[in-house]
Design a protein around this motif. Structure first.
Motif, PDB file in Angstrom:
ATOM      1  N   GLN A  94       0.823  -1.209   0.000  1.00 31.15           N
ATOM      2  CA  GLN A  94       0.000   0.000   0.000  1.00 31.15           C
ATOM      3  C   GLN A  94       0.859   1.262   0.000  1.00 31.15           C
ATOM      4  O   GLN A  94       0.430   2.317  -0.474  1.00 31.15           O
ATOM      5  CB  GLN A  94      -0.920   0.010   1.221  1.00 31.15           C
ATOM      6  N   LYS A  95       2.066   1.139   0.519  1.00 32.86           N
ATOM      7  CA  LYS A  95       2.975   2.288   0.576  1.00 32.86           C
ATOM      8  C   LYS A  95       3.873   2.379  -0.667  1.00 32.86           C
ATOM      9  O   LYS A  95       4.761   3.227  -0.735  1.00 32.86           O
ATOM     10  CB  LYS A  95       3.855   2.191   1.825  1.00 32.86           C
ATOM     11  N   GLY A  96       3.646   1.490  -1.628  1.00 33.51           N
ATOM     12  CA  GLY A  96       4.361   1.583  -2.895  1.00 33.51           C
ATOM     13  C   GLY A  96       5.612   0.744  -3.025  1.00 33.51           C
ATOM     14  O   GLY A  96       6.361   0.893  -3.998  1.00 33.51           O
ATOM     15  N   PHE A  97       5.839  -0.164  -2.099  1.00 29.46           N
ATOM     16  CA  PHE A  97       7.016  -1.035  -2.172  1.00 29.46           C
ATOM     17  C   PHE A  97       6.737  -2.241  -3.072  1.00 29.46           C
ATOM     18  O   PHE A  97       5.588  -2.647  -3.250  1.00 29.46           O
ATOM     19  CB  PHE A  97       7.398  -1.537  -0.780  1.00 29.46           C
ATOM     20  N   VAL A  98       7.798  -2.802  -3.633  1.00 32.18           N
ATOM     21  CA  VAL A  98       7.716  -4.080  -4.336  1.00 32.18           C
ATOM     22  C   VAL A  98       8.062  -5.160  -3.324  1.00 32.18           C
ATOM     23  O   VAL A  98       9.165  -5.161  -2.762  1.00 32.18           O
ATOM     24  CB  VAL A  98       8.692  -4.134  -5.527  1.00 32.18           C
TER      25      VAL A  98
ATOM     26  N   GLU B 245      14.315  -7.858 -10.471  1.00 27.32           N
ATOM     27  CA  GLU B 245      14.211  -6.445 -10.089  1.00 27.32           C
ATOM     28  C   GLU B 245      15.508  -5.660 -10.266  1.00 27.32           C
ATOM     29  O   GLU B 245      15.495  -4.430 -10.254  1.00 27.32           O
ATOM     30  CB  GLU B 245      13.763  -6.341  -8.618  1.00 27.32           C
ATOM     31  N   GLY B 246      16.624  -6.365 -10.374  1.00 20.82           N
ATOM     32  CA  GLY B 246      17.904  -5.684 -10.520  1.00 20.82           C
ATOM     33  C   GLY B 246      18.478  -5.167  -9.221  1.00 20.82           C
ATOM     34  O   GLY B 246      19.557  -4.556  -9.198  1.00 20.82           O
ATOM     35  N   LYS B 247      17.790  -5.409  -8.110  1.00 18.40           N
ATOM     36  CA  LYS B 247      18.267  -4.933  -6.819  1.00 18.40           C
ATOM     37  C   LYS B 247      17.475  -5.605  -5.699  1.00 18.40           C
ATOM     38  O   LYS B 247      16.460  -6.280  -5.944  1.00 18.40           O
ATOM     39  CB  LYS B 247      18.110  -3.420  -6.707  1.00 18.40           C
ATOM     40  N   LEU B 248      17.942  -5.421  -4.486  1.00 18.52           N
ATOM     41  CA  LEU B 248      17.235  -5.888  -3.295  1.00 18.52           C
ATOM     42  C   LEU B 248      17.572  -4.910  -2.176  1.00 18.52           C
ATOM     43  O   LEU B 248      18.708  -4.857  -1.705  1.00 18.52           O
ATOM     44  CB  LEU B 248      17.661  -7.311  -2.926  1.00 18.52           C
ATOM     45  N   ASP B 249      16.600  -4.115  -1.793  1.00 16.62           N
ATOM     46  CA  ASP B 249      16.848  -3.005  -0.869  1.00 16.62           C
ATOM     47  C   ASP B 249      16.696  -3.380   0.593  1.00 16.62           C
ATOM     48  O   ASP B 249      17.454  -2.904   1.443  1.00 16.62           O
ATOM     49  CB  ASP B 249      15.889  -1.846  -1.183  1.00 16.62           C
ATOM     50  N   ILE B 250      15.697  -4.226   0.888  1.00 18.31           N
ATOM     51  CA  ILE B 250      15.344  -4.476   2.292  1.00 18.31           C
ATOM     52  C   ILE B 250      15.085  -5.961   2.508  1.00 18.31           C
ATOM     53  O   ILE B 250      14.347  -6.591   1.737  1.00 18.31           O
ATOM     54  CB  ILE B 250      14.091  -3.679   2.696  1.00 18.31           C
ATOM     55  N   LEU B 251      15.693  -6.506   3.533  1.00 21.01           N
ATOM     56  CA  LEU B 251      15.386  -7.861   3.986  1.00 21.01           C
ATOM     57  C   LEU B 251      14.711  -7.780   5.340  1.00 21.01           C
ATOM     58  O   LEU B 251      15.220  -7.127   6.252  1.00 21.01           O
ATOM     59  CB  LEU B 251      16.663  -8.699   4.109  1.00 21.01           C
ATOM     60  N   ILE B 252      13.569  -8.446   5.463  1.00 19.06           N
ATOM     61  CA  ILE B 252      12.893  -8.570   6.756  1.00 19.06           C
ATOM     62  C   ILE B 252      12.942 -10.041   7.150  1.00 19.06           C
ATOM     63  O   ILE B 252      12.234 -10.875   6.592  1.00 19.06           O
ATOM     64  CB  ILE B 252      11.448  -8.054   6.692  1.00 19.06           C
TER      65      ILE B 252
ATOM     66  N   LYS C 229      17.572 -24.416   4.608  1.00 14.62           N
ATOM     67  CA  LYS C 229      18.183 -24.985   3.393  1.00 14.62           C
ATOM     68  C   LYS C 229      18.782 -23.856   2.558  1.00 14.62           C
ATOM     69  O   LYS C 229      18.075 -23.093   1.904  1.00 14.62           O
ATOM     70  CB  LYS C 229      17.134 -25.764   2.591  1.00 14.62           C
ATOM     71  N   VAL C 230      20.109 -23.783   2.572  1.00 20.44           N
ATOM     72  CA  VAL C 230      20.812 -22.676   1.932  1.00 20.44           C
ATOM     73  C   VAL C 230      20.534 -22.609   0.431  1.00 20.44           C
ATOM     74  O   VAL C 230      20.455 -21.513  -0.148  1.00 20.44           O
ATOM     75  CB  VAL C 230      22.325 -22.784   2.200  1.00 20.44           C
ATOM     76  N   ASP C 231      20.366 -23.753  -0.215  1.00 19.36           N
ATOM     77  CA  ASP C 231      20.135 -23.726  -1.664  1.00 19.36           C
ATOM     78  C   ASP C 231      18.831 -23.023  -2.006  1.00 19.36           C
ATOM     79  O   ASP C 231      18.759 -22.294  -3.009  1.00 19.36           O
ATOM     80  CB  ASP C 231      20.152 -25.143  -2.239  1.00 19.36           C
ATOM     81  N   THR C 232      17.790 -23.204  -1.180  1.00 17.52           N
ATOM     82  CA  THR C 232      16.524 -22.510  -1.440  1.00 17.52           C
ATOM     83  C   THR C 232      16.649 -21.014  -1.181  1.00 17.52           C
ATOM     84  O   THR C 232      16.012 -20.204  -1.864  1.00 17.52           O
ATOM     85  CB  THR C 232      15.377 -23.087  -0.588  1.00 17.52           C
ATOM     86  N   ILE C 233      17.459 -20.643  -0.209  1.00 22.13           N
ATOM     87  CA  ILE C 233      17.692 -19.223   0.083  1.00 22.13           C
ATOM     88  C   ILE C 233      18.373 -18.554  -1.107  1.00 22.13           C
ATOM     89  O   ILE C 233      17.920 -17.517  -1.604  1.00 22.13           O
ATOM     90  CB  ILE C 233      18.550 -19.054   1.350  1.00 22.13           C
ATOM     91  N   ASN C 234      19.462 -19.151  -1.562  1.00 23.70           N
ATOM     92  CA  ASN C 234      20.218 -18.560  -2.673  1.00 23.70           C
ATOM     93  C   ASN C 234      19.379 -18.474  -3.941  1.00 23.70           C
ATOM     94  O   ASN C 234      19.437 -17.475  -4.677  1.00 23.70           O
ATOM     95  CB  ASN C 234      21.481 -19.385  -2.933  1.00 23.70           C
ATOM     96  N   LYS C 235      18.586 -19.507  -4.214  1.00 24.42           N
ATOM     97  CA  LYS C 235      17.750 -19.510  -5.412  1.00 24.42           C
ATOM     98  C   LYS C 235      16.733 -18.370  -5.374  1.00 24.42           C
ATOM     99  O   LYS C 235      16.549 -17.655  -6.374  1.00 24.42           O
ATOM    100  CB  LYS C 235      17.022 -20.853  -5.543  1.00 24.42           C
ATOM    101  N   THR C 236      16.094 -18.180  -4.234  1.00 29.99           N
ATOM    102  CA  THR C 236      15.074 -17.132  -4.124  1.00 29.99           C
ATOM    103  C   THR C 236      15.684 -15.744  -4.201  1.00 29.99           C
ATOM    104  O   THR C 236      15.160 -14.860  -4.892  1.00 29.99           O
ATOM    105  CB  THR C 236      14.293 -17.299  -2.806  1.00 29.99           C
ATOM    106  N   VAL C 237      16.791 -15.527  -3.514  1.00 33.07           N
ATOM    107  CA  VAL C 237      17.457 -14.222  -3.567  1.00 33.07           C
ATOM    108  C   VAL C 237      17.886 -13.917  -4.993  1.00 33.07           C
ATOM    109  O   VAL C 237      17.682 -12.795  -5.495  1.00 33.07           O
ATOM    110  CB  VAL C 237      18.664 -14.191  -2.597  1.00 33.07           C
ATOM    111  N   ASN C 238      18.452 -14.879  -5.681  1.00 32.16           N
ATOM    112  CA  ASN C 238      18.885 -14.667  -7.070  1.00 32.16           C
ATOM    113  C   ASN C 238      17.700 -14.408  -7.997  1.00 32.16           C
ATOM    114  O   ASN C 238      17.803 -13.611  -8.944  1.00 32.16           O
ATOM    115  CB  ASN C 238      19.672 -15.877  -7.565  1.00 32.16           C
ATOM    116  N   THR C 239      16.571 -15.073  -7.739  1.00 30.32           N
ATOM    117  CA  THR C 239      15.363 -14.858  -8.543  1.00 30.32           C
ATOM    118  C   THR C 239      14.884 -13.412  -8.430  1.00 30.32           C
ATOM    119  O   THR C 239      14.542 -12.766  -9.428  1.00 30.32           O
ATOM    120  CB  THR C 239      14.241 -15.813  -8.100  1.00 30.32           C
TER     121      THR C 239
END
Length: 267
Positions: free
Chosen positions: A24-28, A68-75, A53-63
Motif C-alpha cells: 500500500q505504501k508503494g514497495f515491491v 528487479e535488478g536490486k534488493l533493498d530491504i530484507l525482513i 536450506k541454503v540452496d533454497t535461500i540462494n535460489k530465491t534471492v537470485n530470482t
C-alpha cells in the motif's frame, strides 16, 4: 524507483500483514514460504524458501535480483515457537529451533549482503521477540534463540557500517497470529515433575497469543523503521507492560524480577 523488499515467512501472520501494508505504501514485496502453492491468493508473490536450506535461500534471492535488478530491504521474519521444560525438551527439537530462529536468519543475511554491498546500501530488519530479553519459564529455548539473534545484530551492525548497510532488531510482544499452532510443544507427561506448572504456563501462553495485538501494529512499526534515516539497533513493539518488563529487568535486582515473572506465570 520503488524499493524491493524480501520478507521471509511472508505468507501468514506478521509477515503477511507487513507485506500487505508495504504494498500500500508503494514497495515491491516478495514473501516466502516452505509451501508457496498454499498461498496462491497472496497480494504479493510468495516464493519457495526454507531458512534451514541454503540452496533454497540462494535460489530465491537470485530470482528476486534477476527480476528487479536490486534488493533493498530484507525482513527476517520466519521463525518458530517452542515450549516445554528444558530438561524434557528433546535435543533434536532444541537444535531445530535454533536452525530456524538463529542460523536461518544468518544464512539469509549472508545471501543478500553481496548485492547490498554492490548497491552500497541496504537495510536488514530481524524480527526477534520481547521474550528474547529474558529467560521465560517453559520458553527458555525460544528466549535463547531470539536473544542470540538480538546480540548477533549488535555485532553485525558494526561490521556493516563501512558498506552503508543498516541492520536492526524489532522485538514483538504477543500478537494474534497462528504461531501457537505451529510451534513445538514438549508433551505434558503424566509422570513429569513439571506437569502442573508447565500445564498452567502453557494455558497462559496460549491465552496471550489468542488475545494478542493486531499484527498491523508490527506493520506500521516496520514501515517507520524503513523510512527512518538512521535506524536504532533495537525496537520493541507490543503492549505497554510487555515493553516495560524489559525496563524492569534492567533496574530490578535479579531475585525480585524473578519473583515477578514467577507470579505472572503462577509458578
Amino acid at each position: 524507483m520503488s524499493k524491493v523488499v524480501l520478507i521471509t515467512g511472508g505468507s501468514t501472520g506478521i509477515g503477511k500483514s507487513v507485506g500487505e501494508y508495504l504494498i500500500q505504501k508503494g514497495f515491491v514485496v516478495y514473501g516466502t514460504s516452505r509451501n508457496p502453492n498454499n498461498y496462491k491468493n497472496s497480494e504479493f508473490p510468495i516464493l519457495q524458501l526454507d531458512v534451514k536450506k541454503v540452496d533454497t535461500i540462494n535460489k530465491t534471492v537470485n530470482t528476486i535480483i534477476s527480476a528487479e535488478g536490486k534488493l533493498d530491504i530484507l525482513i527476517n521474519n520466519a521463525g518458530a515457537g517452542i515450549t516445554g521444560p528444558i530438561e524434557e525438551t528433546p535435543e533434536i527439537e532444541i537444535k531445530a529451533n535454533f536452525e530456524t530462529n538463529f542460523f536461518g536468519p544468518i544464512n539469509v543475511i549472508k545471501a543478500v549482503l553481496p548485492q547490498m554491498r554492490k548497491q552500497q546500501k541496504g537495510l536488514i530488519i530481524n524480527v526477534t521477540s520481547i521474550a528474547g530479553y529474558m529467560g521465560l519459564p517453559y520458553r527458555g529455548i525460544y528466549s535463547a534463540s531470539k536473544g542470540s539473534l538480538e546480540l548477533l545484530t549488535e555485532a553485525f551492525r558494526m561490521e556493516l557500517k563501512a558498506f552503508n548497510i543498516d541492520m536492526t532488531n524489532v522485538a514483538p510482544g504477543d500478537f494474534a497470529t497462528n504461531i501457537a499452532a505451529g510451534r513445538y510443544h514438549a508433551p505434558l507427561l503424566e509422570n513429569s515433575p513439571y506437569k502442573t506448572s508447565y500445564g498452567k504456563t502453557l494455558d497462559l501462553m496460549n491465552e496471550h497469543v489468542d488475545s494478542g495485538s493486531n499484527p498491523n501494529m508490527m506493520a506500521e512499526a516496520i514501515y517507520k523503521i524503513i523510512i527512518t534515516k538512521k535506524p536504532k539497533g533495537h525496537y520493541k513493539v507490543g503492549e505497554f507492560m510487555q515493553k516495560f518488563s524489559i525496563v524492569l529487568k534492567r533496574i530490578l535486582p535479579d531475585r525480585i524480577y524473578e519473583k515477578l515473572l514467577m507470579k505472572h506465570y503462577k509458578l
